[in-house]
Design a protein around this motif. Structure first.
Motif, short mmCIF file in Angstrom:
data_model
loop_
_atom_site.label_atom_id
_atom_site.label_comp_id
_atom_site.label_asym_id
_atom_site.label_seq_id
_atom_site.Cartn_x
_atom_site.Cartn_y
_atom_site.Cartn_z
N ILE A 103 -36.70 -79.21 30.21
CA ILE A 103 -35.45 -79.10 29.45
C ILE A 103 -34.77 -77.78 29.81
O ILE A 103 -35.45 -76.77 30.06
CB ILE A 103 -35.71 -79.19 27.93
CG1 ILE A 103 -34.40 -79.31 27.16
CG2 ILE A 103 -36.55 -78.03 27.43
CD1 ILE A 103 -34.58 -79.71 25.70
N ALA A 104 -33.44 -77.80 29.89
CA ALA A 104 -32.69 -76.60 30.26
C ALA A 104 -31.26 -76.71 29.75
O ALA A 104 -30.76 -77.81 29.48
CB ALA A 104 -32.69 -76.42 31.78
N ILE A 105 -30.62 -75.56 29.62
CA ILE A 105 -29.20 -75.49 29.23
C ILE A 105 -28.43 -74.87 30.39
O ILE A 105 -28.84 -73.86 30.97
CB ILE A 105 -29.01 -74.66 27.95
CG1 ILE A 105 -29.58 -75.42 26.75
CG2 ILE A 105 -27.52 -74.37 27.72
CD1 ILE A 105 -29.55 -74.62 25.45
N TYR A 106 -27.29 -75.50 30.72
CA TYR A 106 -26.40 -74.95 31.73
C TYR A 106 -24.98 -75.12 31.23
O TYR A 106 -24.52 -76.25 31.00
CB TYR A 106 -26.58 -75.67 33.06
CG TYR A 106 -25.80 -75.07 34.21
CD1 TYR A 106 -26.12 -73.80 34.71
CD2 TYR A 106 -24.75 -75.75 34.80
CE1 TYR A 106 -25.41 -73.24 35.75
CE2 TYR A 106 -24.03 -75.20 35.85
CZ TYR A 106 -24.36 -73.95 36.33
OH TYR A 106 -23.65 -73.39 37.37
N GLY A 107 -24.29 -74.00 31.01
CA GLY A 107 -22.97 -74.07 30.42
C GLY A 107 -23.05 -74.59 29.00
O GLY A 107 -23.84 -74.10 28.19
N SER A 108 -22.29 -75.62 28.72
CA SER A 108 -22.28 -76.20 27.37
C SER A 108 -23.15 -77.45 27.26
O SER A 108 -23.11 -78.14 26.24
CB SER A 108 -20.84 -76.56 26.97
OG SER A 108 -20.32 -77.56 27.87
N LYS A 109 -23.92 -77.72 28.30
CA LYS A 109 -24.70 -78.97 28.34
C LYS A 109 -26.20 -78.70 28.29
O LYS A 109 -26.70 -77.71 28.82
CB LYS A 109 -24.38 -79.78 29.59
CG LYS A 109 -22.92 -80.21 29.71
CD LYS A 109 -22.71 -81.08 30.94
CE LYS A 109 -21.25 -81.48 31.10
NZ LYS A 109 -20.41 -80.36 31.56
N LEU A 110 -26.89 -79.62 27.64
CA LEU A 110 -28.34 -79.61 27.52
C LEU A 110 -28.89 -80.74 28.38
O LEU A 110 -28.45 -81.89 28.28
CB LEU A 110 -28.74 -79.82 26.05
CG LEU A 110 -30.22 -79.96 25.72
CD1 LEU A 110 -30.96 -78.65 25.97
CD2 LEU A 110 -30.39 -80.39 24.25
N TYR A 111 -29.86 -80.41 29.23
CA TYR A 111 -30.42 -81.39 30.17
C TYR A 111 -31.91 -81.59 29.86
O TYR A 111 -32.67 -80.62 29.80
CB TYR A 111 -30.28 -80.90 31.62
CG TYR A 111 -28.86 -80.74 32.08
CD1 TYR A 111 -28.28 -81.69 32.92
CD2 TYR A 111 -28.09 -79.65 31.70
CE1 TYR A 111 -26.96 -81.55 33.37
CE2 TYR A 111 -26.78 -79.49 32.14
CZ TYR A 111 -26.23 -80.45 32.97
OH TYR A 111 -24.93 -80.30 33.41
#
Length: 390
Positions: A103-111
């Motif tokens: 799991i990771a966050i990039y910008g305003s999105k959660l992946y």
């Protein structure tokens, strides 16, 4: 700590031959109907005011059971919320999916990388509301660089075979369109990856090829997106992360017989293996120059698993502690499975997967290693990502 091998190997990341046997047996924990998980919340601590808003915790869920869930701890209120994905996305029929692997966050999105569902789930970071998905077979870990996500993929199916023919790859994803725009072949069963400067480093495990494990780190040139080198390290590689001194720290699971798990150091300037430390590592978290680690190491020779904890000073390149839990409460943890260090308070979070089929536990220890609180999680709590205040 002695464990029943049948139970132990239900955990992903240990010997994949036993994992495959579990798969072939027909997914004992599979369900015929979709299970509905009820969102819950509980106050576990006093509010904290730091740069960290909170963190997401991705629960893997037992393979084949479609029970991966997402929890959230709000540092600012002290409230822990279980299964927030179901609450934010009530119309998604199978919820998050089967085996949450990263799991990771990039910008305003959660992946969220959902391994056995063959997808990367994309959500709003603020709400966990679903935005879409990227289809990638047998996907494993994710990193980001200049508008693109990079995801490792085993490419082929779950299949134990010493002569496995399907090499893995790294997928390049446009984060604006959720489309895979390129692929780069690497070794067999690639796991964690790291981006340093203009290079991607990939830990090749060869886990499906027992006993013929892989032993290399692939080096990918970002500009051309091609593999330019293989660094020989050790058998059955898993995790890797770069420190601020130009070192890449790489873990080996070993072969569970005569070659033990170890921690290795690669110089990212020369792309050469330069050192190793005599300590077993299943997972680690790097906070400044302190590398916090734990290991649950199984041996076919002794027919038992040994659990250890420790801290490595990456600047001095030495083990400075053989345990970061100081009050004896590590005895409560059956199978440590995830780890995080709060960058502000230096609280240490460790998850317990227990028996891999029932809810786990999240433990919080203060910077001195004394337990502050614990809370029930989803099944197999594993992967953290911090939410940082703007």
């Amino acid at each position: 700590m002695k464990k029943n091998p049948t139970t132990l190997f239900m955990k992903r990341g240990l010997v994949l031959s036993a994992w495959f046997a579990f798969v072939a047996a027909g997914f004992v924990a599979c369900r015929d109907e979709t299970e509905i998980f009820t969102p819950e919340e509980v106050e576990v601590s006093a509010p904290e005011q730091t740069v960290i808003q909170g963190f997401y915790l991705l629960n893997e869920g037992n393979m084949g059971s479609n029970k991966s869930t997402l929890d959230y701890y709000d540092c600012e209120t002290g409230v822990y919320r279980r299964n927030i994905y179901a609450d934010a996305n009530p119309s998604v029929p199978k919820e998050l999916g089967d085996v949450g692997n990263d799991i990771a966050i990039y910008g305003s999105k959660l992946y969220a990388v959902i391994n056995c569902s063959n997808k990367v789930e994309v959500m709003e970071a603020a709400t966990a509301r679903r935005l879409g998905q990227v289809d990638i077979p047998n996907c494993r870990y994710i990193r980001f660089h200049e508008g693109y996500a990079y995801v490792t993929s085993y490419a082929g199916p779950v299949k134990l075979d010493p002569e496995y023919e399907q090499r893995g790859y790294v997928a390049k994803i446009d984060t604006a369109t959720f489309q895979v725009v390129d692929r780069c072949l690497v070794g067999f069963q690639p796991d964690e990856l790291e981006i340093v400067g203009n290079k991607i480093y990939v830990a090749n495990s060869g886990g499906y090829m027992f006993p013929n494990y892989e032993s290399t780190v692939s080096v990918i040139d970002l500009a051309s997106f091609t593999e330019t080198k293989r660094i020989e390290v050790a058998r059955n590689l898993h995790r890797l992360q770069a420190d601020r001194h130009g070192n890449l720290w790489v873990t080996s699971r070993g072969d569970y017989y005569t070659q033990p798990s170890r921690l290795y150091r690669v110089d990212t300037g020369s792309d050469e293996l330069v050192d190793s430390l005599d300590i077993a590592v299943s997972n680690f978290y790097l906070d400044g120059d302190s590398l916090y680690l734990y290991s649950v190491e199984w041996s076919y020779v002794a027919m038992e698993s040994v659990t250890t904890y420790g801290i490595v000073d990456v600047a001095r390149r030495e083990v400075v502690s053989r345990s970061f839990i100081t009050d004896g409460t590590e005895q409560q943890i059956r199978i440590p499975y995830g780890i995080l260090v709060h960058p502000g308070t230096k609280d240490i979070y460790v998850t317990d997967a227990k028996n891999y089929v029932s809810p786990g536990t999240l433990y919080c220890f203060d910077k001195d290693g004394k337990q502050k609180w614990n809370v029930r999680t989803g099944d197999i709590p594993a992967h953290f990502v911090l939410m940082v205040n703007d």
